[in-house]
Design a protein around this motif. Structure first.
Motif, PDB file in Angstrom:
ATOM      1  N   ASN A  73       0.817  -1.211   0.000  1.00 44.84           N
ATOM      2  CA  ASN A  73       0.000   0.000   0.000  1.00 44.84           C
ATOM      3  C   ASN A  73       0.854   1.266   0.000  1.00 44.84           C
ATOM      4  O   ASN A  73       0.520   2.247  -0.670  1.00 44.84           O
ATOM      5  N   MET A  74       1.965   1.249   0.732  1.00 43.36           N
ATOM      6  CA  MET A  74       2.873   2.393   0.691  1.00 43.36           C
ATOM      7  C   MET A  74       3.489   2.548  -0.698  1.00 43.36           C
ATOM      8  O   MET A  74       3.608   3.668  -1.218  1.00 43.36           O
ATOM      9  N   LEU A  75       3.854   1.445  -1.316  1.00 45.10           N
ATOM     10  CA  LEU A  75       4.425   1.501  -2.664  1.00 45.10           C
ATOM     11  C   LEU A  75       3.432   2.095  -3.656  1.00 45.10           C
ATOM     12  O   LEU A  75       3.799   2.955  -4.473  1.00 45.10           O
ATOM     13  N   PHE A 127       0.090   8.306   6.357  1.00 43.26           N
ATOM     14  CA  PHE A 127       0.101   6.843   6.196  1.00 43.26           C
ATOM     15  C   PHE A 127       0.478   6.167   7.501  1.00 43.26           C
ATOM     16  O   PHE A 127      -0.181   5.224   7.955  1.00 43.26           O
ATOM     17  N   PHE A 128       1.557   6.659   8.129  1.00 41.44           N
ATOM     18  CA  PHE A 128       2.050   6.022   9.349  1.00 41.44           C
ATOM     19  C   PHE A 128       1.389   6.563  10.618  1.00 41.44           C
ATOM     20  O   PHE A 128       1.721   6.129  11.723  1.00 41.44           O
ATOM     21  N   SER A 129       0.474   7.521  10.453  1.00 43.62           N
ATOM     22  CA  SER A 129      -0.293   8.017  11.596  1.00 43.62           C
ATOM     23  C   SER A 129      -1.700   7.444  11.641  1.00 43.62           C
ATOM     24  O   SER A 129      -2.241   7.185  12.723  1.00 43.62           O
ATOM     25  N   LYS A 130      -2.288   7.246  10.439  1.00 46.76           N
ATOM     26  CA  LYS A 130      -3.694   6.838  10.361  1.00 46.76           C
ATOM     27  C   LYS A 130      -3.902   5.462   9.730  1.00 46.76           C
ATOM     28  O   LYS A 130      -4.709   4.667  10.197  1.00 46.76           O
ATOM     29  N   LEU A 131      -3.181   5.189   8.641  1.00 44.98           N
ATOM     30  CA  LEU A 131      -3.436   3.954   7.899  1.00 44.98           C
ATOM     31  C   LEU A 131      -2.693   2.756   8.473  1.00 44.98           C
ATOM     32  O   LEU A 131      -3.217   1.640   8.524  1.00 44.98           O
ATOM     33  N   TYR A 132      -1.463   2.980   8.867  1.00 46.43           N
ATOM     34  CA  TYR A 132      -0.650   1.938   9.494  1.00 46.43           C
ATOM     35  C   TYR A 132       0.053   2.608  10.667  1.00 46.43           C
ATOM     36  O   TYR A 132       1.235   2.940  10.597  1.00 46.43           O
ATOM     37  N   ALA A 133      -0.713   2.830  11.711  1.00 47.79           N
ATOM     38  CA  ALA A 133      -0.267   3.686  12.806  1.00 47.79           C
ATOM     39  C   ALA A 133       0.947   3.107  13.533  1.00 47.79           C
ATOM     40  O   ALA A 133       0.914   1.978  14.030  1.00 47.79           O
ATOM     41  N   ILE A 178      -5.685   6.226  -0.688  1.00 47.32           N
ATOM     42  CA  ILE A 178      -5.124   4.902  -0.438  1.00 47.32           C
ATOM     43  C   ILE A 178      -5.971   4.156   0.595  1.00 47.32           C
ATOM     44  O   ILE A 178      -6.165   2.936   0.500  1.00 47.32           O
ATOM     45  N   LYS A 179      -6.500   4.885   1.561  1.00 45.27           N
ATOM     46  CA  LYS A 179      -7.397   4.263   2.553  1.00 45.27           C
ATOM     47  C   LYS A 179      -8.630   3.678   1.866  1.00 45.27           C
ATOM     48  O   LYS A 179      -9.098   2.583   2.235  1.00 45.27           O
ATOM     49  N   LEU A 180      -9.158   4.388   0.866  1.00 49.30           N
ATOM     50  CA  LEU A 180     -10.356   3.928   0.161  1.00 49.30           C
ATOM     51  C   LEU A 180     -10.083   2.681  -0.683  1.00 49.30           C
ATOM     52  O   LEU A 180     -10.957   1.820  -0.827  1.00 49.30           O
ATOM     53  N   VAL A 181      -8.880   2.606  -1.266  1.00 46.09           N
ATOM     54  CA  VAL A 181      -8.559   1.485  -2.166  1.00 46.09           C
ATOM     55  C   VAL A 181      -7.591   0.500  -1.492  1.00 46.09           C
ATOM     56  O   VAL A 181      -6.877  -0.225  -2.174  1.00 46.09           O
ATOM     57  N   GLU A 186      -4.233 -10.615   2.108  1.00 54.17           N
ATOM     58  CA  GLU A 186      -4.145 -11.767   1.198  1.00 54.17           C
ATOM     59  C   GLU A 186      -3.741 -11.341  -0.207  1.00 54.17           C
ATOM     60  O   GLU A 186      -2.869 -11.959  -0.828  1.00 54.17           O
ATOM     61  N   THR A 187      -4.378 -10.276  -0.698  1.00 52.00           N
ATOM     62  CA  THR A 187      -4.046  -9.776  -2.035  1.00 52.00           C
ATOM     63  C   THR A 187      -2.620  -9.245  -2.079  1.00 52.00           C
ATOM     64  O   THR A 187      -1.864  -9.505  -3.033  1.00 52.00           O
ATOM     65  N   ALA A 188      -2.232  -8.487  -1.047  1.00 53.80           N
ATOM     66  CA  ALA A 188      -0.878  -7.930  -0.991  1.00 53.80           C
ATOM     67  C   ALA A 188       0.162  -9.034  -0.975  1.00 53.80           C
ATOM     68  O   ALA A 188       1.196  -8.951  -1.659  1.00 53.80           O
ATOM     69  N   ALA A 189      -0.101 -10.105  -0.207  1.00 58.28           N
ATOM     70  CA  ALA A 189       0.835 -11.227  -0.137  1.00 58.28           C
ATOM     71  C   ALA A 189       0.977 -11.903  -1.492  1.00 58.28           C
ATOM     72  O   ALA A 189       2.088 -12.237  -1.932  1.00 58.28           O
TER      73      ALA A 189
END
Length: 205
Positions: A73-75, A127-133, A178-181, A186-189
């Motif tokens: 997701n970050m990429l 990203f690192f505060s809200k999506l992947y805190a 990015i949060k919306l999509v 599983e998909t990322a893996a």
């Protein structure tokens, strides 16, 4: 059209005056004078190509399934940021306040609006505060880094205030997009395993 042109001209002129006044005010403070020494490092620390290549290396070196969701997701967000900023700069084509004649500098491109460094730093922050805190002890210095990046773009005369402000807003919007999509675990893996899997025949089994 003439009225719109006059309004845009007024906004641009106001932006230039405000930027010059703001930077002159900052330079009266010793702390901001010392910040200027570190501005080159800050510039590199948020460079788009540096972030993208470093992140790809991070995915390759730390090929761990629990990290795949965050890594992919970050990429995607970093790629989105580069594309959005490049398109807007090509469309608007606003020149930078001062042309960069330092041959030792890697980049920047000649267009100013919007600030890619500002958009990228605020995207990473959100990203690192809200999506992947991450823990608060990491988020606090990261917030300081993002704000300092924005100020450094003005001190280095790479951007005007409007460029930086719009860049920061774009970075925040990119994070919420990015949060919306958001790509699930599983998909990322599956995606990362497919990309990193050695499918070339040969070698020792």
């Amino acid at each position: 059209m003439a009225v719109l042109s006059e309004i845009l001209h007024f906004i641009i002129e106001l932006d230039v005056r405000m930027t010059n006044s703001f930077v002159s005010l900052l330079m009266q403070w010793a702390s901001f004078q010392s910040l200027r020494i570190h501005c080159k490092f800050l510039e590199v620390s948020c460079d788009g190509i540096a972030w993208l290549s470093s992140w790809i290396a991070f995915i390759w070196l730390f090929n761990s399934e629990p990290l795949f969701e965050m890594q992919l997701n970050m990429l995607v967000g970093l790629l989105l940021d580069i594309v959005v900023i490049a398109l807007l700069k090509a469309l608007v084509r606003r020149r930078r306040p001062v042309s960069d004649r330092d041959v030792l500098t890697i980049g920047p491109d000649k267009y100013s609006f919007p600030s890619g460094h500002a958009s990228r730093s605020f995207f990473v922050l959100l990203f690192f505060s809200k999506l992947y805190a991450l823990p608060l002890m990491v988020r606090v210095p990261m917030t300081a880094w993002a704000v300092t990046i924005a100020i450094s773009r003005l001190i280095l005369r790479r951007h005007y205030i409007l460029d930086v402000w719009v860049g920061a807003v774009l970075g925040i919007c990119e994070a919420y997009f990015i949060k919306l999509v958001w790509i699930r675990q599983e998909t990322a893996a599956n995606v990362i395993k497919y990309i990193s899997e050695d499918n070339v025949p040969g070698g020792v089994e």
